[in-house]
Design a protein around this motif. Sequence first.
Motif, PDB file in Angstrom:
ATOM      1  N   MET A  78      18.035  81.799 107.368  1.00 49.76           N
ATOM      2  CA  MET A  78      18.736  80.531 107.164  1.00 49.76           C
ATOM      3  C   MET A  78      17.972  79.681 106.164  1.00 49.76           C
ATOM      4  SD  MET A  78      17.871  78.452 110.710  1.00 49.76           S
ATOM      5  CE  MET A  78      18.492  76.901 110.043  1.00 49.76           C
ATOM      6  N   SER A  79      18.714  78.855 105.424  1.00 48.37           N
ATOM      7  CA  SER A  79      18.095  78.006 104.417  1.00 48.37           C
ATOM      8  C   SER A  79      17.448  76.791 105.070  1.00 48.37           C
ATOM      9  CB  SER A  79      19.132  77.559 103.386  1.00 48.37           C
ATOM     10  OG  SER A  79      20.193  76.867 104.025  1.00 48.37           O
ATOM     11  N   ASN A  80      16.593  76.108 104.318  1.00 46.20           N
ATOM     12  CA  ASN A  80      15.924  74.911 104.810  1.00 46.20           C
ATOM     13  C   ASN A  80      16.950  73.799 105.029  1.00 46.20           C
ATOM     14  OD1 ASN A  80      14.460  72.147 104.097  1.00 46.20           O
ATOM     15  ND2 ASN A  80      12.923  73.558 104.895  1.00 46.20           N
ATOM     16  N   ILE A  81      16.911  73.152 106.175  1.00 46.80           N
ATOM     17  CA  ILE A  81      17.941  72.175 106.536  1.00 46.80           C
ATOM     18  C   ILE A  81      17.901  70.933 105.653  1.00 46.80           C
ATOM     19  CG2 ILE A  81      18.058  72.961 108.930  1.00 46.80           C
ATOM     20  CD1 ILE A  81      16.344  70.566 109.712  1.00 46.80           C
ATOM     21  N   PHE A  82      16.808  70.696 104.938  1.00 44.21           N
ATOM     22  CA  PHE A  82      16.695  69.519 104.079  1.00 44.21           C
ATOM     23  C   PHE A  82      17.087  69.808 102.633  1.00 44.21           C
ATOM     24  CE2 PHE A  82      13.507  68.940 107.507  1.00 44.21           C
ATOM     25  CZ  PHE A  82      14.058  67.821 108.102  1.00 44.21           C
ATOM     26  N   GLN A  83      17.535  71.028 102.372  1.00 38.89           N
ATOM     27  CA  GLN A  83      17.955  71.410 101.025  1.00 38.89           C
ATOM     28  C   GLN A  83      19.479  71.554 100.969  1.00 38.89           C
ATOM     29  OE1 GLN A  83      15.849  71.859  98.213  1.00 38.89           O
ATOM     30  NE2 GLN A  83      14.434  70.845  99.631  1.00 38.89           N
ATOM     31  N   GLU A  84      20.055  71.161  99.865  1.00 39.10           N
ATOM     32  CA  GLU A  84      21.496  71.290  99.692  1.00 39.10           C
ATOM     33  C   GLU A  84      21.900  72.720  99.390  1.00 39.10           C
ATOM     34  OE1 GLU A  84      22.882  68.575  96.781  1.00 39.10           O
ATOM     35  OE2 GLU A  84      22.252  66.787  97.883  1.00 39.10           O
ATOM     36  N   SER A  85      21.031  73.459  98.713  1.00 39.22           N
ATOM     37  CA  SER A  85      21.361  74.827  98.330  1.00 39.22           C
ATOM     38  C   SER A  85      21.317  75.755  99.539  1.00 39.22           C
ATOM     39  CB  SER A  85      20.383  75.338  97.269  1.00 39.22           C
ATOM     40  OG  SER A  85      20.597  76.725  97.023  1.00 39.22           O
ATOM     41  N   PRO A  86      22.320  76.618  99.697  1.00 35.13           N
ATOM     42  CA  PRO A  86      22.318  77.587 100.795  1.00 35.13           C
ATOM     43  C   PRO A  86      21.618  78.891 100.427  1.00 35.13           C
ATOM     44  CG  PRO A  86      24.407  77.724  99.660  1.00 35.13           C
ATOM     45  CD  PRO A  86      23.605  76.664  98.941  1.00 35.13           C
ATOM     46  N   ILE A  87      21.106  78.971  99.211  1.00 35.11           N
ATOM     47  CA  ILE A  87      20.539  80.234  98.727  1.00 35.11           C
ATOM     48  C   ILE A  87      19.062  80.348  99.102  1.00 35.11           C
ATOM     49  CG2 ILE A  87      19.974  81.616  96.695  1.00 35.11           C
ATOM     50  CD1 ILE A  87      22.495  80.611  95.391  1.00 35.11           C
ATOM     51  N   CYS A  88      18.761  81.332  99.912  1.00 40.02           N
ATOM     52  CA  CYS A  88      17.379  81.626 100.326  1.00 40.02           C
ATOM     53  C   CYS A  88      16.812  82.685  99.390  1.00 40.02           C
ATOM     54  CB  CYS A  88      17.358  82.154 101.754  1.00 40.02           C
ATOM     55  SG  CYS A  88      18.294  81.171 102.939  1.00 40.02           S
ATOM     56  N   GLU A  89      15.575  82.485  98.950  1.00 39.89           N
ATOM     57  CA  GLU A  89      14.928  83.436  98.054  1.00 39.89           C
ATOM     58  C   GLU A  89      13.772  84.124  98.779  1.00 39.89           C
ATOM     59  OE1 GLU A  89      13.842  81.639  94.333  1.00 39.89           O
ATOM     60  OE2 GLU A  89      15.645  80.369  94.285  1.00 39.89           O
ATOM     61  N   LEU A  90      13.828  85.430  98.844  1.00 33.07           N
ATOM     62  CA  LEU A  90      12.780  86.210  99.507  1.00 33.07           C
ATOM     63  C   LEU A  90      12.301  87.323  98.582  1.00 33.07           C
ATOM     64  CD1 LEU A  90      13.927  86.721 103.216  1.00 33.07           C
ATOM     65  CD2 LEU A  90      11.870  85.553 102.436  1.00 33.07           C
ATOM     66  N   GLY A  91      11.022  87.643  98.681  1.00 28.06           N
ATOM     67  CA  GLY A  91      10.480  88.749  97.900  1.00 28.06           C
ATOM     68  C   GLY A  91       9.286  89.354  98.598  1.00 28.06           C
ATOM     69  N   ILE A  92       9.097  90.631  98.384  1.00 35.65           N
ATOM     70  CA  ILE A  92       7.948  91.316  98.986  1.00 35.65           C
ATOM     71  C   ILE A  92       7.427  92.371  98.029  1.00 35.65           C
ATOM     72  CG2 ILE A  92       9.280  93.126 100.188  1.00 35.65           C
ATOM     73  CD1 ILE A  92       7.277  92.448 102.606  1.00 35.65           C
ATOM     74  N   SER A  93       6.112  92.450  97.927  1.00 36.78           N
ATOM     75  CA  SER A  93       5.452  93.521  97.189  1.00 36.78           C
ATOM     76  C   SER A  93       4.729  94.383  98.211  1.00 36.78           C
ATOM     77  CB  SER A  93       4.455  92.955  96.172  1.00 36.78           C
ATOM     78  OG  SER A  93       5.115  92.120  95.234  1.00 36.78           O
ATOM     79  N   PHE A  94       4.793  95.690  98.030  1.00 33.85           N
ATOM     80  CA  PHE A  94       4.224  96.576  99.036  1.00 33.85           C
ATOM     81  C   PHE A  94       3.705  97.856  98.409  1.00 33.85           C
ATOM     82  CE2 PHE A  94       8.782  97.131  98.676  1.00 33.85           C
ATOM     83  CZ  PHE A  94       8.983  98.503  98.637  1.00 33.85           C
ATOM     84  N   LEU A  95       2.802  98.497  99.125  1.00 31.41           N
ATOM     85  CA  LEU A  95       2.146  99.722  98.661  1.00 31.41           C
ATOM     86  C   LEU A  95       2.660 100.908  99.457  1.00 31.41           C
ATOM     87  CD1 LEU A  95      -0.203 100.536  96.658  1.00 31.41           C
ATOM     88  CD2 LEU A  95      -1.680 100.584  98.681  1.00 31.41           C
ATOM     89  N   VAL A  96       3.114 101.941  98.735  1.00 25.75           N
ATOM     90  CA  VAL A  96       3.592 103.174  99.352  1.00 25.75           C
ATOM     91  C   VAL A  96       2.975 104.350  98.616  1.00 25.75           C
ATOM     92  CG1 VAL A  96       5.578 104.630  99.846  1.00 25.75           C
ATOM     93  CG2 VAL A  96       5.771 102.153 100.107  1.00 25.75           C
ATOM     94  N   LYS A  97       2.105 105.097  99.287  1.00 24.73           N
ATOM     95  CA  LYS A  97       1.476 106.284  98.724  1.00 24.73           C
ATOM     96  C   LYS A  97       0.847 106.002  97.361  1.00 24.73           C
ATOM     97  CE  LYS A  97       4.465 109.514 101.207  1.00 24.73           C
ATOM     98  NZ  LYS A  97       5.462 110.616 101.122  1.00 24.73           N
ATOM     99  N   GLY A  98       0.097 104.911  97.310  1.00 28.55           N
ATOM    100  CA  GLY A  98      -0.637 104.577  96.101  1.00 28.55           C
ATOM    101  C   GLY A  98       0.191 103.934  95.010  1.00 28.55           C
ATOM    102  N   ARG A  99       1.452 103.630  95.272  1.00 28.86           N
ATOM    103  CA  ARG A  99       2.329 102.995  94.281  1.00 28.86           C
ATOM    104  C   ARG A  99       2.764 101.624  94.788  1.00 28.86           C
ATOM    105  NH1 ARG A  99       7.018 107.256  93.321  1.00 28.86           N
ATOM    106  NH2 ARG A  99       7.562 105.873  91.571  1.00 28.86           N
ATOM    107  N   TRP A 106      18.031  87.293  96.725  1.00 32.33           N
ATOM    108  CA  TRP A 106      18.487  85.992  97.175  1.00 32.33           C
ATOM    109  C   TRP A 106      19.636  86.207  98.140  1.00 32.33           C
ATOM    110  CZ3 TRP A 106      18.879  82.839  91.942  1.00 32.33           C
ATOM    111  CH2 TRP A 106      17.615  82.801  91.357  1.00 32.33           C
ATOM    112  N   TYR A 107      19.676  85.358  99.159  1.00 29.78           N
ATOM    113  CA  TYR A 107      20.722  85.466 100.176  1.00 29.78           C
ATOM    114  C   TYR A 107      21.409  84.118 100.320  1.00 29.78           C
ATOM    115  CZ  TYR A 107      22.908  86.190 104.751  1.00 29.78           C
ATOM    116  OH  TYR A 107      23.802  86.276 105.789  1.00 29.78           O
ATOM    117  N   ASP A 108      22.718  84.117 100.127  1.00 27.64           N
ATOM    118  CA  ASP A 108      23.515  82.911 100.309  1.00 27.64           C
ATOM    119  C   ASP A 108      23.893  82.813 101.786  1.00 27.64           C
ATOM    120  OD1 ASP A 108      25.608  80.994 100.454  1.00 27.64           O
ATOM    121  OD2 ASP A 108      26.058  81.284  98.334  1.00 27.64           O
ATOM    122  N   ALA A 109      23.244  81.897 102.501  1.00 26.09           N
ATOM    123  CA  ALA A 109      23.426  81.804 103.952  1.00 26.09           C
ATOM    124  C   ALA A 109      24.822  81.319 104.342  1.00 26.09           C
ATOM    125  CB  ALA A 109      22.370  80.877 104.551  1.00 26.09           C
TER     126      ALA A 109
END
Length: 425
Positions: A78-99, A106-109
């Motif tokens: 869910m987006s932050n209740i104090f923001q007008e935009s419903p778009i949540c931005e998420l990102g993750i960097s991860f390591l898999v077998k040395g790569r 982005w998710y429009d809630a």
Amino acid sequence: MIIELRAKNCFSFSEKIIFTMMADMRNKKFASNVHKENNFNILKTAGVYGPNNAGKTCLVKCIRSIKEALLNQDISLMSNIFQESPICELGISFLVKGREFSYDFWYDAEKREYPYEKFMEIQKDKYGNEKQQIWLLKDSINSEYYYDDQELVKMLSIISQSNLLFYLIDASKFERLAEMKRIATDFASRIDIINMNNIPMERTINLLKNKNNLQNKVAEFVKNADLYMDSFEYRDINRLKLEIGFKGEKPEEKVLDIPEQFIDQMRLTSIYKGVPVPSIIFDSTGTKKIAALASYIIEGLEQGRILVVDELDNSIHFKLTRAIVAMFNNELNTDAQLIFTVHDINLMDCKKMFRKEQIWFVHKDEEGVYVYSLAEFTAQQGVRDTTDVMEKYRKGVLGALPDPGLIRSLLSIKGNQKGVPANDK
């Protein structure tokens, strides 16, 4: 392993926050706390401190939302209740077998859509130089699209946004998209997220049912956590009845109405001085939580999983939480990872347990919520590897402490006469 988490307009996080598990290799202290693979240096553990309702659990929720999205589960973002935009931005960097891979979406809630996706591989040479290789870009907001097959590029602008791309089309028809799906789902399936306020026992029960080395390790873990316990087992229900005094009794028909899950928990048995007793009835809350947590820890270490625990120290003695963290920091742990929220400052130990970048804080004020690590405090600011960090935290030097207004409120209540309003005194 998780390398970095990014979030903006998600839950309590209004502005962009970055939580990183990258190790600062200029610091040589506690080298065993770092997983080293193919020029990547990733922290094995990290603890997150902060007052109640500041945002620690929101950090866990962000990881959960990423897992849900990557595994095609109902997403609870869910987006932050104090923001007008419903778009949540998420990102993750991860390591898999040395790569190293990076996935941002982005998710429009409100519309429950994904208007933006970007998947990259980050290649690093022995000198630490990074090169980004974009596998997929789908930016429906700015009408920017990229994929190495033009047939798919033509589809990106007209395809539905109701899910991540590799769930909307037959990924097997596009080689790199199929690989992207495999990498992302394999990574997400290795994440275990638990809340110590409501930790399920099913996993431990299932492990104890199987006669293998994991069963023995789980039992040994629980036994060692309770100084007075001889053993911890999953026993045959008839054998248990005989041992605790139900010999010769015929079970009532109503026993058939008891849910199987409850029967399973009744069969979890603690042995004290040779006497078997049902754990669900006789063991303390802390012991039961240790029993439930044991399977996640053992499987995590054995199978190289990522364990995310909210309130690790809930109902557990501080020496046990230190021991759990030490197991993940140990040099024998080659690829498992532990991220946890915590209040117990006994774990905030840079002299014997942690590197500075392994200790994180969530601070909240009228302007917003901030996420930062102890490593951001310099020696010039009085924070060194030899510093008594616990004392610094107690004094408020590091922030992320409860508002002292609460203390004033409690003193005010204490000062009032019983049953007499303060303005009548």
